[in-house]
Design a protein around this motif. Sequence first.
Motif, PDB file in Angstrom:
ATOM      1  N   THR A  62       1.077  -5.845   9.415  1.00 33.13           N
ATOM      2  CA  THR A  62       0.875  -6.318  10.785  1.00 33.13           C
ATOM      3  C   THR A  62       2.177  -6.903  11.315  1.00 33.13           C
ATOM      4  OG1 THR A  62      -1.428  -6.853  10.244  1.00 33.13           O
ATOM      5  CG2 THR A  62      -0.519  -7.817  12.257  1.00 33.13           C
TER       6      THR A  62
ATOM      7  N   SER B 123       0.810  -1.221   0.000  1.00 38.58           N
ATOM      8  CA  SER B 123       0.000   0.000   0.000  1.00 38.58           C
ATOM      9  C   SER B 123       0.843   1.272   0.000  1.00 38.58           C
ATOM     10  CB  SER B 123      -0.966   0.013   1.187  1.00 38.58           C
ATOM     11  OG  SER B 123      -0.268  -0.009   2.408  1.00 38.58           O
TER      12      SER B 123
ATOM     13  N   GLN C  28      -3.045  -5.141   4.864  1.00 43.29           N
ATOM     14  CA  GLN C  28      -2.761  -4.506   6.151  1.00 43.29           C
ATOM     15  C   GLN C  28      -1.406  -4.944   6.697  1.00 43.29           C
ATOM     16  OE1 GLN C  28      -5.785  -4.053   9.519  1.00 43.29           O
ATOM     17  NE2 GLN C  28      -4.536  -5.746  10.262  1.00 43.29           N
TER      18      GLN C  28
ATOM     19  N   ASN D   7      -0.718 -13.239   4.591  1.00 45.63           N
ATOM     20  CA  ASN D   7      -1.383 -13.478   5.879  1.00 45.63           C
ATOM     21  C   ASN D   7      -0.525 -14.294   6.849  1.00 45.63           C
ATOM     22  OD1 ASN D   7      -4.231 -12.398   5.133  1.00 45.63           O
ATOM     23  ND2 ASN D   7      -3.673 -13.760   3.444  1.00 45.63           N
TER      24      ASN D   7
ATOM     25  N   LYS E 156      -5.750  -3.213  -0.478  1.00 46.91           N
ATOM     26  CA  LYS E 156      -6.077  -3.435   0.928  1.00 46.91           C
ATOM     27  C   LYS E 156      -5.279  -4.615   1.492  1.00 46.91           C
ATOM     28  CE  LYS E 156     -10.647  -1.327   0.658  1.00 46.91           C
ATOM     29  NZ  LYS E 156     -12.106  -1.503   0.866  1.00 46.91           N
TER      30      LYS E 156
ATOM     31  N   THR F  14      -4.754  -9.755   4.158  1.00 44.47           N
ATOM     32  CA  THR F  14      -5.817  -9.383   3.222  1.00 44.47           C
ATOM     33  C   THR F  14      -7.181  -9.570   3.877  1.00 44.47           C
ATOM     34  OG1 THR F  14      -6.023 -11.616   2.304  1.00 44.47           O
ATOM     35  CG2 THR F  14      -4.396 -10.147   1.291  1.00 44.47           C
ATOM     36  N   GLU F  15      -8.189  -8.937   3.289  1.00 39.77           N
ATOM     37  CA  GLU F  15      -9.540  -9.062   3.838  1.00 39.77           C
ATOM     38  C   GLU F  15     -10.071 -10.487   3.695  1.00 39.77           C
ATOM     39  OE1 GLU F  15     -11.644  -6.024   1.686  1.00 39.77           O
ATOM     40  OE2 GLU F  15     -11.285  -4.524   3.262  1.00 39.77           O
ATOM     41  N   SER F  16      -9.674 -11.162   2.620  1.00 40.14           N
ATOM     42  CA  SER F  16     -10.183 -12.514   2.367  1.00 40.14           C
ATOM     43  C   SER F  16      -9.462 -13.582   3.177  1.00 40.14           C
ATOM     44  CB  SER F  16     -10.040 -12.856   0.883  1.00 40.14           C
ATOM     45  OG  SER F  16      -8.671 -13.009   0.530  1.00 40.14           O
ATOM     46  N   GLY F  17      -8.246 -13.264   3.647  1.00 41.95           N
ATOM     47  CA  GLY F  17      -7.441 -14.272   4.316  1.00 41.95           C
ATOM     48  C   GLY F  17      -6.624 -15.118   3.353  1.00 41.95           C
TER      49      GLY F  17
ATOM     50  N   GLY G  95       0.297 -10.385   0.021  1.00 42.96           N
ATOM     51  CA  GLY G  95      -0.794 -10.577   0.975  1.00 42.96           C
ATOM     52  C   GLY G  95      -0.894 -12.011   1.455  1.00 42.96           C
TER      53      GLY G  95
END
Length: 358
Positions: free
Chosen positions: A229, A218, A227, A340, A225, A317-320, A338
């Motif tokens: 972490t 990002s 994130q 995860n 999207k 990611t939002e989906s995992g 992404g």
Amino acid sequence: MTVVGDPFWPRPSERYPGQLPDRADVLVIGGGIAGTSLIHHLAKRRISAVLVESKHLAFGASGRNAGFLLAGVADCYAEAVRIFGREKAREVWHITNENHDRMLEAVEGDHVGHRRLGSATLASGDEERARLEESAQLLRDDRFEASWDGMRLINPRDGEINPAAMVGALAIRAKDGAIREGVEVNSIVPGSVEVAVRAGDSECRAGVVILATNAYTSQLLPEMKIQPTRAQMLASAPISRSLSDMPTYSHFGNRYWRQLPTGEVLVGGWRDTSMNTEIGYDDQPTPQIQEHLDGQLESMSKGTEVTHRWAGLMGFTESGLPLAGPVDGMRNVYLCAGFNGHGMGFAFMTAKQVVDAL
């Protein structure tokens, strides 16, 4: 003396100094497990490509994780079935098992610290115990090897590696000039035919750009999207007695540890105790989380010296599931990121998927 900030794993020994090329058929941005996997698959397809990395290979999460090589996602199989559906969960487990096999084949002959002793997921309480017991049955029903011993779900095909050594082993197979460290990309501007990529005062015109930037995506593409972490870890001095027979997960994938053949114990996670503080681009360890890691190590071996404390940034990611393929609205720009927290388990085959789509 405890080393703070630098990971336990040494960076790959080879150095790849270079500059942003003026032109490239394919430009890969990011020198972790995803980027070096992309370079591998592009070479297999005889596609000319250059990889650029802002710092050095395995600088990010790829050189700062525990080195678990696991099937599936962080959630247990029963939970993955509920989230993704039975067919998709089964597909994810098959792909990540294949990722394990194919990635090791790609670096055959190199020492990357690989062992395949299985992994254990330890129940932290009644809720997790029920999910893990259900997972064992579902895995067996779907013809995966798994067993439940009353406290742990055992996945016998899982393994462990030195993650930085794996990145280095993939990289060293690339042709001369294909990898260039110390190139920090600032912008990506797609055109009608080529993509303009800038790094400082330099510009590259690329036919295709693939971002293998995981948690840092990002910063180049704010609309994506993913994130960032933080994951924190510590390493102990060598311990002569066996404390952990295989890589172990617990607390729904949030806490983990393993013991190396040389005796060091690696402990990581515990972000579930302070979720909000672990989101963002700060990649330094904190006293709050490190105290929990100390507690786990102390419970395994009292008074053991800690030699390293460090952290790395994962991309969620939002989906995992990973994001792999063309970026909407950006012609000839692709994403392979992404993961995860499971880049070692996903990236090699995800990279193949992206290359096959070019």
